[in-house]
Structures are given as C-alpha cells and as structure tokens.
Design a protein around this motif. Structure first.
Motif, short mmCIF file in Angstrom:
data_model
loop_
_atom_site.label_atom_id
_atom_site.label_comp_id
_atom_site.label_asym_id
_atom_site.label_seq_id
_atom_site.Cartn_x
_atom_site.Cartn_y
_atom_site.Cartn_z
N PRO A 182 -7.92 -3.91 12.86
CA PRO A 182 -8.69 -2.59 13.51
C PRO A 182 -8.22 -1.38 13.02
CG PRO A 182 -8.00 -4.35 15.14
CD PRO A 182 -7.47 -4.75 13.83
N ILE A 183 -6.87 -1.11 12.85
CA ILE A 183 -6.59 0.05 12.14
C ILE A 183 -6.97 0.39 10.76
CG2 ILE A 183 -4.16 -0.50 11.43
CD1 ILE A 183 -4.75 2.67 13.18
N ASP A 184 -7.16 -0.66 10.14
CA ASP A 184 -7.51 -0.44 8.58
C ASP A 184 -8.78 -0.17 8.80
OD1 ASP A 184 -4.94 -1.76 7.87
OD2 ASP A 184 -5.95 -3.53 7.68
N LEU A 185 -9.90 -0.52 9.61
CA LEU A 185 -11.42 -0.12 9.73
C LEU A 185 -11.34 0.97 10.21
CD1 LEU A 185 -13.05 -3.57 10.87
CD2 LEU A 185 -12.81 -2.58 8.49
N ILE A 186 -10.43 1.52 11.05
CA ILE A 186 -10.51 2.94 11.58
C ILE A 186 -10.03 4.04 10.64
CG2 ILE A 186 -9.13 4.56 13.32
CD1 ILE A 186 -9.11 2.29 15.28
N ILE A 187 -9.13 3.65 9.78
CA ILE A 187 -8.68 4.77 8.76
C ILE A 187 -9.88 4.66 7.73
CG2 ILE A 187 -7.24 4.83 6.74
CD1 ILE A 187 -5.03 3.61 8.43
N PHE A 188 -10.58 3.64 7.29
CA PHE A 188 -11.62 3.58 6.20
C PHE A 188 -13.06 4.39 6.98
CE2 PHE A 188 -15.31 1.41 4.30
CZ PHE A 188 -15.31 1.80 3.08
N GLY A 189 -13.15 4.24 8.27
CA GLY A 189 -14.37 4.56 8.70
C GLY A 189 -14.27 6.20 9.02
N VAL A 190 -13.01 6.72 9.31
CA VAL A 190 -12.75 8.20 9.24
C VAL A 190 -12.65 8.62 8.01
CG1 VAL A 190 -10.94 9.76 9.91
CG2 VAL A 190 -11.34 8.09 11.40
N GLY A 191 -12.32 8.18 6.81
CA GLY A 191 -12.34 8.58 5.59
C GLY A 191 -13.62 8.71 5.33
N CYS A 192 -14.44 7.65 5.46
CA CYS A 192 -15.95 7.78 4.88
C CYS A 192 -16.73 8.50 5.59
CB CYS A 192 -16.54 6.48 5.40
SG CYS A 192 -15.87 5.37 3.81
N THR A 193 -16.25 8.87 7.24
CA THR A 193 -17.01 9.90 7.97
C THR A 193 -16.86 11.22 7.36
OG1 THR A 193 -17.01 8.34 9.86
CG2 THR A 193 -17.33 10.58 10.34
N VAL A 194 -15.46 11.55 7.17
CA VAL A 194 -15.29 12.85 6.47
C VAL A 194 -15.84 13.23 5.43
CG1 VAL A 194 -13.17 14.31 5.82
CG2 VAL A 194 -13.07 13.01 7.95
N THR A 195 -16.02 12.21 4.45
CA THR A 195 -16.74 12.40 2.99
C THR A 195 -18.24 12.61 3.36
OG1 THR A 195 -14.81 10.99 1.96
CG2 THR A 195 -17.13 11.22 0.81
N LEU B 31 -5.69 2.80 0.78
CA LEU B 31 -4.81 2.54 1.46
C LEU B 31 -5.31 0.91 2.11
CD1 LEU B 31 -4.03 5.58 3.56
CD2 LEU B 31 -2.57 4.30 2.03
N VAL B 32 -6.61 0.62 2.33
CA VAL B 32 -7.05 -0.66 2.66
C VAL B 32 -7.15 -1.51 1.88
CG1 VAL B 32 -7.55 0.53 4.94
CG2 VAL B 32 -9.23 0.19 3.21
N MET B 33 -7.03 -1.63 0.57
CA MET B 33 -7.29 -2.25 -0.77
C MET B 33 -6.22 -3.43 -0.51
SD MET B 33 -7.51 -1.60 -4.45
CE MET B 33 -5.73 -1.04 -4.45
N PRO B 34 -6.67 -4.70 -0.34
CA PRO B 34 -5.69 -6.01 -0.41
C PRO B 34 -5.18 -5.82 -1.65
CG PRO B 34 -8.16 -6.49 0.05
CD PRO B 34 -8.37 -5.11 -0.27
N VAL B 35 -3.83 -6.14 -1.56
CA VAL B 35 -2.89 -6.53 -2.73
C VAL B 35 -2.22 -7.88 -2.51
CG1 VAL B 35 -2.34 -4.21 -3.34
CG2 VAL B 35 -1.02 -5.24 -1.67
#
Length: 103
Positions: free
Chosen positions: A23-36, A65-69
């Motif tokens: 869930p924190i990954d999706l929050i980080i990604f969602g906030v980044g996309c929303t700001v953009t 940051l949320v890209m799988p490695v």
C-alpha cells in the motif's frame, strides 16, 4: 508428515497487491503522479523542454522508487536496506551459548 513443512518461494508475493506493490508503494506512486498531473494542468501553455522535464520529475522519481528489482521487493526497499546497513552497528557483541567459555 513428521512436521516437515515446505514453504513455497513465492509465498510473500501473495501478500502484495498485484504481486509487486505494498500500500505505501501505491501511495508514493499515486502522490507522484497526482503532483505531476497538477503541475501539467497548471503550466499547460507552451512549456519548454527543460520545464517539462522538471514537471515530470515527481512521477519519474516515484516510478523509479516502486520499480521492482531482482532479490528485493523494489528500489525503495533496496535503498532502505543499504541505508540501514551503512548507518547500522558495525561492531557486534557475542551473545552466544558459550559466552562464558572465553576470557
């Protein structure tokens, strides 16, 4: 079965959303996309290439940051583990079962 349990190697993936995200990954990604998207709507008239790259930075950074490695959940987890290793304790004290055997 003699109490022998076999845990599948991918048993932790079932705890992740879509097998990759917490869930924190999706929050980080969602906030980044929303700001953009907010910045794109705010500066929608004839943006130069340098300003466009600056506007896209939140989405690009959050995606990175949320890209799988391999061998880690994602880049965020890898960076967290690296930082904890660097700032963590470097001298370990023996607390084993034979602590009183040595002088």
């Amino acid at each position: 079965m003699n109490h022998n349990y076999l845990i599948p190697a991918n048993s932790k993936k079932s705890m992740l959303i879509l097998g990759f995200f917490t869930p924190i990954d999706l929050i980080i990604f969602g906030v980044g996309c929303t700001v953009t998207l907010s910045l794109l709507f705010l500066f929608n008239d004839k943006v130069e290439i340098g300003a466009l790259l600056l506007i896209l930075c939140p989405a690009l950074i959050s995606s990175f940051l949320v890209m799988p490695v391999p061998h880690y959940h994602n880049v965020l987890q890898l960076l967290t583990n690296m930082i904890l290793f660097i700032v963590g304790r470097k001298r370990f004290y023996w607390k084993g079962w034979c602590i009183y055997d040595e002088k």
